[in-house]
Write an enzyme that holds these catalytic residues in place. Structure first.
Site, short mmCIF file in Angstrom:
data_model
loop_
_atom_site.label_atom_id
_atom_site.label_comp_id
_atom_site.label_asym_id
_atom_site.label_seq_id
_atom_site.Cartn_x
_atom_site.Cartn_y
_atom_site.Cartn_z
N HIS A 24 0.85 -1.20 0.00
CA HIS A 24 0.00 0.00 0.00
C HIS A 24 0.88 1.25 0.00
CE1 HIS A 24 -3.45 2.57 1.36
NE2 HIS A 24 -2.46 3.27 1.89
N GLU A 25 1.89 1.26 0.85
CA GLU A 25 2.78 2.42 0.91
C GLU A 25 3.64 2.53 -0.34
OE1 GLU A 25 2.17 4.58 3.05
OE2 GLU A 25 0.85 3.31 4.24
N HIS A 28 1.96 4.61 -2.82
CA HIS A 28 2.18 6.05 -2.66
C HIS A 28 3.60 6.44 -3.09
CE1 HIS A 28 -1.59 6.54 -0.63
NE2 HIS A 28 -1.25 5.86 0.44
#
Length: 447
Positions: A24-25, A28
């Site tokens: 998920h990170e 980003h």
């Protein structure tokens, strides 16, 4: 052995969730670097740093509390003219001070060359791409895992092979009034038993019609109550014929979820249908690629329903946790509850190993879809809150341009810090409630 399997199930899901958070990170991180924003940290967890290593301009590491993660980018908040001079004293002075301190902290992190590498100077669409990168990574993981689940393992489907054949018919009233579960001489023989059917037989033809599915066969049985019809079945590779007379009896009405329906008083809802007294085998049937996206869409719709009704769901969890009320098995749960479910699934040695692994894969897939939906909520500090802020800024600038007004500049997200802190407190409270409920009154799949 059971304890070891329980631990392995918990570890499987724990590692799956940890990897999902890390990716998920990454969702980003990659677009942020692609758009030349300076990323100072990529961290998994919160609290004190346990391990880290700097590569280039970014520090990569792990924190002590593995409850999430973050990517730190410079210039999240734009400068504000109100920060010059003394902060105005008013009823909102404390909130203004919070915003001022947050902007100052952002300014202190800037180094020479950061002037055009700050987050707030990016075009709106690039900021949205960065903030949606995390949730869409979870959507991608969930979709891939559902593809593995459906195409690799398959889904459980009821076959026309008999798993059990009841010797007699025990009515719903008998079960409710006396708790009877064993046959007596006074109970009539079940039609399938009287027709000579045995577990392992596969029904191929019913009343002259070729049987293609259990659902189809069940419908024909219900409609044939009181009529004697021919039936063909296969046993040990040999086809055999018999006749059967479905009995008209009251049976519980089963919902789409496979559970018997009850009325407002908790009594089973029944109706009179044809009944032969058998149970069917279930087997995993692999699905085509075309089944993946509909399955993902159905799960997303179910999760969205839970999120929309989250306040009421949390009230229900609290009532169950602090009273004798039962816990809703379809309600929200914490990572503790998810881990416990994983352990339960893994420790069921009577279930084939492939089925247990499939269930664990499905569990991790569902967690990722839940992370996708939850992070889209348009409230800070969630990703959806940053997206909402960027969209609001874009709308303000379009309106200003349309009416030939001065550009209002970037939207000051620092002003939303009070909302951010309030939401963070609510999220922590929700997490604490769910963890407590998962400890004192956990959801169990096998009770």
């Amino acid at each position: 052995m059971t304890i070891l399997l329980f631990i392995l199930g918990v570890l499987f899901v724990a590692i799956g969730i940890a990897v999902s958070i890390a990716l998920h990170e990454v969702g980003h991180l990659l677009p942020a670097k692609a758009f030349k924003v300076r990323v100072t940290q990529y961290m998994i967890g919160f609290g004190p740093t346990v391990f880290s290593r700097t590569r280039g301009e970014t520090e990569y590491g792990f924190k002590a509390l593995p409850l999430g993660g973050y990517v730190s980018m410079v210039g999240m908040f734009p400068p504000n003219k109100e920060d010059e001079g003394e902060v105005r004293r008013s009823s909102t002075g404390m909130f203004q001070q919070l915003a001022t301190e947050a902007r100052q902290a952002e300014t202190d992190r800037l180094v020479e060359g950061d002037e055009d590498r700050v987050f707030y100077k990016l075009p709106v669409y690039k900021r949205i791409i960065i903030m949606l990168g995390g949730p869409f990574m979870n959507l991608l993981i969930g979709t891939v895992l559902f593809a593995v689940l459906l195409m690799g393992f398959g889904t459980a489907q009821t076959t026309t092979t008999l798993a059990e054949v009841n010797k007699c018919v025990i009515t719903a009233e008998q079960q409710a009034d006396t708790g009877q579960t064993e046959c007596t001489e006074a109970d009539p023989a079940a039609p399938a038993y009287a027709a000579g059917l045995l577990p392992g037989d596969t029904i191929t033809v019913f009343d002259g019609k070729q049987v293609s599915s259990w659902e189809e066969l069940s419908g024909w049985i219900r409609e044939a109550a009181g009529r004697t019809v021919p039936l063909t079945y296969e046993r040990d590779g040999v086809e055999r014929q018999t006749s059967i007379t479905p009995l008209l009896t009251e049976r519980p009405v089963v919902g789409d979820d496979g559970a018997a329906q009850t009325d407002d008083d908790g009594n089973y809802v029944t109706r009179e249908v044809g009944f032969i007294g058998v149970g069917a085998e279930q087997t995993l049937v692999r699905q085509s690629a075309g089944a993946v996206l509909p399955a993902v869409g159905e799960n997303l719709a179910n999760i969205a329903g839970v999120v929309v009704n989250l306040p009421q769901r949390l009230v229900d969890v609290a009532q169950a946790a602090f009273s004798s009320e039962p816990r809703d098995p379809n309600g929200p749960m914490s990572v503790v509850g998810v881990g416990r479910i994983a352990g339960e699934i893994s420790s069921q040695e009577v279930i084939p190993a492939a089925d247990r692994v499939a269930s664990l894969v499905g569990l991790v897939a569902s967690v990722n879809l839940a992370l996708f939906v939850f992070n889209l909520i348009p409230l800070l500090p969630l990703d959806g809150g940053h997206v909402a802020g960027a969209l609001w800024e874009g709308l303000r600038r379009r309106v200003a341009k349309l009416f030939h007004r001065p550009d209002p500049g970037p939207f000051d997200m620092a002003k939303m810090l009070p909302v951010t802190y309030a939401v963070a407190v609510l999220l922590m409270g929700m997490g604490a409630l769910l963890i407590y409920a998962d400890i004192v009154k956990p959801v169990s799949l096998f009770n």
